[in-house]
Design an enzyme around this catalytic site. Structure first.
Site, short mmCIF file in Angstrom:
data_model
loop_
_atom_site.label_atom_id
_atom_site.label_comp_id
_atom_site.label_asym_id
_atom_site.label_seq_id
_atom_site.Cartn_x
_atom_site.Cartn_y
_atom_site.Cartn_z
N GLY A 31 27.42 38.11 -91.19
CA GLY A 31 28.67 38.05 -91.59
C GLY A 31 29.02 36.05 -92.62
N GLY A 35 31.33 31.01 -98.96
CA GLY A 35 32.97 30.72 -99.06
C GLY A 35 33.73 31.87 -97.80
N GLY A 38 31.96 32.60 -91.41
CA GLY A 38 30.83 32.86 -90.72
C GLY A 38 29.97 31.42 -91.64
N LEU A 86 25.69 47.08 -91.44
CA LEU A 86 26.47 47.75 -90.90
C LEU A 86 27.11 48.85 -90.87
CD1 LEU A 86 28.49 44.32 -89.27
CD2 LEU A 86 27.18 45.12 -88.33
N ASN A 114 30.29 38.41 -86.37
CA ASN A 114 31.97 37.98 -87.32
C ASN A 114 31.25 38.86 -88.47
OD1 ASN A 114 33.84 35.50 -88.80
ND2 ASN A 114 31.11 36.27 -89.86
N THR A 135 31.14 49.54 -89.56
CA THR A 135 31.27 48.33 -89.68
C THR A 135 32.54 47.31 -88.71
OG1 THR A 135 32.13 48.98 -92.43
CG2 THR A 135 31.38 46.62 -91.47
N SER A 164 40.70 39.89 -84.28
CA SER A 164 42.05 39.16 -85.06
C SER A 164 42.94 39.43 -83.73
CB SER A 164 42.00 39.44 -86.20
OG SER A 164 43.19 39.47 -86.96
N TYR A 182 45.78 58.60 -92.13
CA TYR A 182 44.58 57.46 -92.42
C TYR A 182 45.70 56.51 -92.66
CZ TYR A 182 41.66 53.46 -93.67
OH TYR A 182 41.07 52.56 -93.96
#
Length: 268
Positions: A31, A35, A38, A86, A114, A135, A164, A182
């Site tokens: 990743g 910008g 990573g 991924l 990452n 992912t 996170s 969901y």
């Protein structure tokens, strides 16, 4: 010697202190689009003379852009690209097979998992898993296990999962990981919890026997990457706070402490 670090510490400060830990290391980072978090990571550590930076990602043009930026700033740095998708476990296996086939890379010192997505609309991966879990966790989990022999061949093997503090939004739903009902923030939380549990398991199983260090981390709330570009924060921030409030998390009532990718070499 390492300095004192807090929420205001910038990457270049850490690299100055720990350049001896980076010098001569072969590091895979997933990743690394321009910008992104990573890309900022690999561009910063390039100045500490790693042996090789392996940039892994789905879009080879974006990988090349990041590679060009590294070489322009640090011409001595060896960079290699690895196509890495991924959301397909078959593709992950192909990428891992490529890494294991490299005779000129006998070991991987550091793997930084990452790459990821955040709070996306409901989707199922090619392999039948909810897309954020697929992912953010399953692809990295498989990749790490498939190249683990090369990681353990290092004298100081490390695996780093960029998780996170969003892990607070949901535990693992063992009987309903694809979410019958969901919620994109619950699904993000599940995937980030999985990142953490993976590192705990790696450290327990391979730490004492092979010296493997495994870490999960919260990089901070950074609004200037592409991770949340698809979100309408006027709406989605309220939905995020609603999840926190429902779960009794302090973040439901607190202001976010925003960090920046900008690094001028001093504390902000």
């Amino acid at each position: 010697m390492a300095g004192f670090y807090d929420a205001t510490t910038v990457a270049s400060d850490v690299v100055k202190d720990l350049r001896h830990c980076i010098r001569g290391k072969t590091i895979i980072t997933t990743g690394v689009s321009p910008g992104s978090l990573g890309a900022t990571f690999v561009e910063t550590i390039a100045g500490a003379h790693p042996a090789m930076l392996i940039l892994a990602g789905r879009d080879t043009k974006k990988l090349q852009t990041t590679a060009d930026a590294i070489v322009a700033a640090h011409p001595q740095t060896r960079v290699r690209l690895l196509q890495f998708n991924l959301d397909s476990l078959a593709d992950v296996r192909k990428s891992a097979a490529e890494v294991t086939s490299w005779s000129d890379v006998p070991s991987i010192d550091v793997l930084v998992n990452n790459a990821g997505i955040m709070a996306t609309e409901f989707a199922i991966s090619k392999d039948g898993y909810e897309s954020q879990l697929a992912t953010n966790h399953l692809g990295h989990f498989l990749f790490t296990n498939l190249i683990i022999d090369k990681i353990l061949a290092s004298g100081s093997p490390r695996v780093v999962n960029v998780s996170s503090d969003g892990h607070r939004l949901n535990p693992i739903r063992w009987a309903d990981y694809n979410f019958e009902n969901y919620n994109k923030w619950h699904a993000y939380g599940q995937s980030k919890t999985a990142n953490m549990l993976m590192c705990i398991s790696l450290a327990k199983k391979l730490g004492s026997k092979h010296g493997l260090l495994a870490f999960s981390l919260h990089p901070g709330v950074i609004m200037t990457t592409t991770l949340g570009n698809h979100l309408d924060w006027a709406v989605d921030l309220g939905a995020l706070r609603a999840v926190d409030v429902a779960m009794g998390n302090a973040e439901g009532w607190a202001d976010f402490k925003i960090k920046s990718l900008v690094d001028d070499g001093s504390k902000m």
